[in-house]
Design a protein around this motif. Structure first.
Motif, short mmCIF file in Angstrom:
data_model
loop_
_atom_site.label_atom_id
_atom_site.label_comp_id
_atom_site.label_asym_id
_atom_site.label_seq_id
_atom_site.Cartn_x
_atom_site.Cartn_y
_atom_site.Cartn_z
N ASN A 296 70.33 -7.18 58.29
CA ASN A 296 69.00 -6.92 57.53
C ASN A 296 68.14 -8.04 57.12
O ASN A 296 66.87 -7.88 57.24
N CYS A 297 68.54 -9.02 56.92
CA CYS A 297 67.86 -10.45 56.68
C CYS A 297 66.99 -10.78 57.96
O CYS A 297 65.81 -11.20 57.71
N PHE A 298 67.81 -10.64 59.11
CA PHE A 298 67.32 -11.13 60.34
C PHE A 298 66.02 -10.19 60.33
O PHE A 298 65.09 -10.63 60.83
N TYR A 299 66.20 -8.82 60.38
CA TYR A 299 65.19 -7.79 60.64
C TYR A 299 64.11 -7.89 59.46
O TYR A 299 62.85 -7.82 59.75
N LEU A 300 64.46 -8.32 58.33
CA LEU A 300 63.43 -8.86 57.30
C LEU A 300 62.59 -9.72 57.95
O LEU A 300 61.26 -9.71 57.78
N LEU A 301 63.14 -11.00 58.20
CA LEU A 301 62.25 -12.01 58.71
C LEU A 301 61.49 -11.61 60.11
O LEU A 301 60.37 -12.13 60.14
N GLN A 302 61.82 -10.80 60.74
CA GLN A 302 61.13 -10.34 61.80
C GLN A 302 59.74 -9.58 61.57
O GLN A 302 59.04 -9.44 62.22
N ASN A 303 59.96 -8.74 60.23
CA ASN A 303 58.87 -7.79 59.82
C ASN A 303 58.34 -8.85 58.81
O ASN A 303 57.39 -8.29 57.97
N SER A 304 58.25 -10.03 58.83
CA SER A 304 57.39 -11.08 57.96
C SER A 304 56.48 -11.58 58.52
O SER A 304 56.40 -11.84 59.72
N THR A 305 55.60 -12.00 57.53
CA THR A 305 54.10 -12.72 58.02
C THR A 305 54.19 -13.99 57.33
O THR A 305 54.57 -14.31 56.24
N ILE A 306 53.30 -15.05 57.99
CA ILE A 306 53.14 -16.36 57.32
C ILE A 306 52.08 -16.39 56.47
O ILE A 306 51.21 -15.56 56.37
N SER A 307 52.05 -17.45 55.76
CA SER A 307 50.90 -17.57 54.56
C SER A 307 50.63 -18.99 54.61
O SER A 307 51.52 -19.81 54.94
N SER A 308 49.79 -19.23 53.55
CA SER A 308 49.52 -20.54 53.33
C SER A 308 50.63 -21.31 52.75
O SER A 308 50.95 -22.32 52.66
N THR A 317 62.64 -21.27 60.93
CA THR A 317 63.94 -21.86 60.48
C THR A 317 64.89 -20.68 60.03
O THR A 317 65.98 -20.47 60.08
N TYR A 318 64.31 -19.72 58.94
CA TYR A 318 65.16 -18.61 58.53
C TYR A 318 65.69 -17.81 59.64
O TYR A 318 66.72 -17.45 59.46
#
Length: 663
Positions: A296-308, A317-318
């Motif tokens: 789930n964490c890997f899936y979460l990171l795949q559906n996250s966006t970067i910001s400043s 890295t995550y």
């Protein structure tokens, strides 16, 4: 008054003493005892019952030759011709004479086909030689080579028996070693106190501990992601459920961490199967929950966006860490499961190995024991055979081999007789008057094959029909003459007339018997001649006097005595007495002549058999000794022409005595 010096009483006058003596002799004190004494003497000498003494005449079973004969009488006649008939119907092979030839006694005239007879004769000769060799070997005992071979068999059997015993001992040792190793392997797997790293129980604990640590690291990494304030606004921005799912999975995984650690600690303290099983189960639950949270964490990171505040580098890295945690959880799941399975499989395998070792060991020991038993039996057999080989021949073995020899001898004689029948020779000197034979044709046993004329004298003897049936051409005869009492000559049966003559209901047949040529000058035609023809000779057979053989129903028997004492111990003549009762022994009888009977079975040579039983009476007043009997086989002739005198006079048993004397 004078006194008696013995009793100091007055002496009586002589007249007074006589009166008193007369009075005493007439009194009952004298007469009654006198009557009793007289009665006793009368009873003892005249009225006492006679004592019955049973005695026997006996003989011993002996081996000898049984000669069977028939006899007849007739007159001397001048022979004009002899018609020679063949005794078989075989094919004529050779004709050696022609009409007009002068022939001598014994000269070969014609031969018939001897193919079958020659083969039978050779076989009979071989059988006889074999039986003779066997009989000689039985008497002589085993040959040295046979003893050596028998001893070698014993030695080999002994070696095999010792080897089998050694194999059994070695098998027991090997089986015990294998069982001990199998038991040790199982005990090592079941030992809960061993902490060595290479121990399978320790490996289960180590695998669980490593897996729990890995899960804790993975949860710490997930927690770091969830608590990163810089990434907070961008986490799961592309999927609104990604973040809550990860958070929920993380919390769920945390729930399994504490039980897994507690179970692990229990397993460390006591590595029982139940504790290890609980630790493995708790560890697998933690790993599965952690794996879900990591995914789930890997899936979460795949559906996250970067910001400043959350750079691409931090996101990558995550992601790498989450992916590594997923792989690590899968690897630990496999390790924990395989380590536990390895332990259970090893225990099962060790138990099976121990069971198989026990079964295999039992089978190996049984096989080795059977080998020992078989080797011992072979050794005992070899020893028994050695004892049999070296033992002297038993009476039964000698008798059996002797019986085989007698049988082979009889077969040889029969084969020789059959062979001789096909060689037709002249029984007399004379002139060939007729030849009725042609090479290649079958002989006719009912017709004359050769006729010989001669002036030779012969005996024409009349035999009754029963005796005639026993006669054959060529049988030997002994001839005696009333006019020449000191002359006995030999002869042979020449011809048997096939037509009988009935006289007063008795049928007789004329039989021509030739004379010994050397005696013919003393014999004149018309003289009365008697002939005794030998019909059969059986050598080496067991014989008893015919009077010893009794019959009861359909079987024959004799009476035997195991022990006896001759009445006259000095010369062993006369009847015998025995403390034992005669035993009735069934026997199988063979041929017999006027005095002797052949015993085929039931008796052995040397046994004592009863001829007659004699019951005599004796009294105290007079007793007589039985005399006149001769014990056959015990020596000497008896008295009185084979009679004995019983107590009180008289003779009896004349026929029995005569028969006994004749043996």
């Amino acid at each position: 008054m004078a006194l008696d010096p013995l009793n100091n009483k007055p002496l009586l006058k002589p007249s007074t003493r006589k009166q008193r003596l007369k009075k005493f002799l007439k009194s009952k004190y004298f007469i009654i005892p006198l009557i009793l004494v007289a009665a006793f003497l009368i009873y003892w000498f005249f009225l006492k019952p006679a004592k019955v003494v049973t005695q026997y005449t006996v003989t011993t079973v002996r081996q000898g030759t049984l000669t069977t004969t028939v006899s007849g009488s007739g007159q001397v006649s001048a022979l004009n011709q002899v018609n020679i008939k063949p005794q078989t119907t075989d094919k004529v092979m050779t004709v050696s004479v022609k009409v007009g030839d002068q022939v001598k006694t014994g000269q070969q005239l014609i031969t018939l086909d001897e193919t079958d007879n020659a083969l039978s004769l050779k076989q009979a000769q071989a059988n006889y030689l074999s039986a003779q060799a066997n009989y000689n070997q039985v008497l002589a005992g085993a040959a040295s080579t046979d003893v050596k071979i028998s001893q070698l068999s014993v030695d080999q059997a002994q070696t095999a028996y010792v080897s089998a015993q050694n194999d059994l001992a070695q098998t027991r040792t090997t089986v015990a070693t294998n069982l001990a190793q199998a038991q040790k392997d199982l005990d090592d797997l079941l030992d809960t106190t061993v902490t060595a790293p290479n121990n399978k129980r320790s490996q289960v604990v180590i695998a669980d501990e490593n897996a729990i640590n890995a899960a804790q690291n993975a949860l710490d990494a997930i927690n770091k992601v969830l608590n990163d304030q810089g990434a907070k606004n961008g986490l799961g921005s592309l999927d609104s459920v990604a973040l809550p799912n990860t958070q929920a999975a993380y919390q769920a995984a945390l729930i399994y961490a504490a039980p897994a650690k507690a179970s692990l600690q229990t397993a460390k303290n006591s590595r029982l199967d139940a504790n290890l099983d609980s630790s493995v189960s708790a560890t697998l639950s933690l790993l599965n929950a952690t794996l879900t949270a990591a995914n789930n964490c890997f899936y979460l990171l795949q559906n996250s966006t970067i910001s400043s505040t959350f750079t691409q580098s931090s996101l990558d890295t995550y992601k790498s860490s989450a992916s590594s945690q997923v792989s690590n959880m899968n690897s630990n799941l496999s390790t924990v499961q395989s380590t536990w399975q390895s332990l259970t499989d090893a225990i099962t395998a060790a138990q099976n190995t121990l069971t198989n070792a026990q079964l295999s060991g039992d089978q190996q020991i049984t096989a080795a024991q059977n080998k020992v038993t078989s080797a011992l039996q072979s050794l005992n057999n070899a020893k028994a055979q050695f004892n049999k080989t070296t033992a002297p021949a038993t009476k039964q073995a000698v008798q059996a081999s002797q019986a085989s020899l007698i049988s082979a001898q009889a077969q040889l004689q029969a084969a020789q007789t059959a062979y001789d029948k096909n060689i037709i020779a002249s029984p007399i000197d004379g002139l060939v008057a007729e030849v009725n034979a042609t090479v290649g044709l079958q002989a006719d046993s009912t017709s004359s094959i050769v006729t010989i004329v001669t002036s030779q004298k012969i005996a024409i003897i009349q035999f009754n029909q029963v005796d005639t049936a026993k006669l054959k051409v060529g049988q030997e005869a002994a001839l005696t003459f009333d006019a020449l009492p000191n002359l006995t000559i030999k002869g042979k049966v020449l011809e048997i007339n096939g037509v009988g003559v009935a006289t007063q209901g008795v049928v007789s047949y004329d039989v021509k018997i030739s004379f010994d040529n050397s005696a013919e000058a003393n014999i004149l035609p018309g003289m009365t001649v008697s002939a005794v023809v030998t019909t059969e000779v059986k050598p080496n057979v067991l014989l008893v006097p015919s009077q010893a053989v009794k019959t009861a129903g359909n079987f024959s028997y004799v009476q035997t005595l195991s022990a006896y004492t001759p009445v006259n111990s000095n010369n062993r003549r006369g009847p015998v007495t025995s403390t034992s009762t005669p035993q009735r022994v069934p026997v199988t009888v063979g041929d017999a002549n006027d005095t002797l009977t052949e015993i085929v079975s039931g008796l052995s040579e040397g046994e004592t058999v009863v001829l007659t039983t004699i019951s005599t009476s004796t009294t105290a007043a007079s007793a007589s000794t039985n005399t006149g009997f001769r014990i056959p086989g015990l020596g000497g002739g008896g008295g009185g022409g084979g009679t004995f005198r019983a107590a009180g006079g008289g003779t009896t048993g004349g026929a029995a005595g005569g028969a006994a004397r004749g043996q």
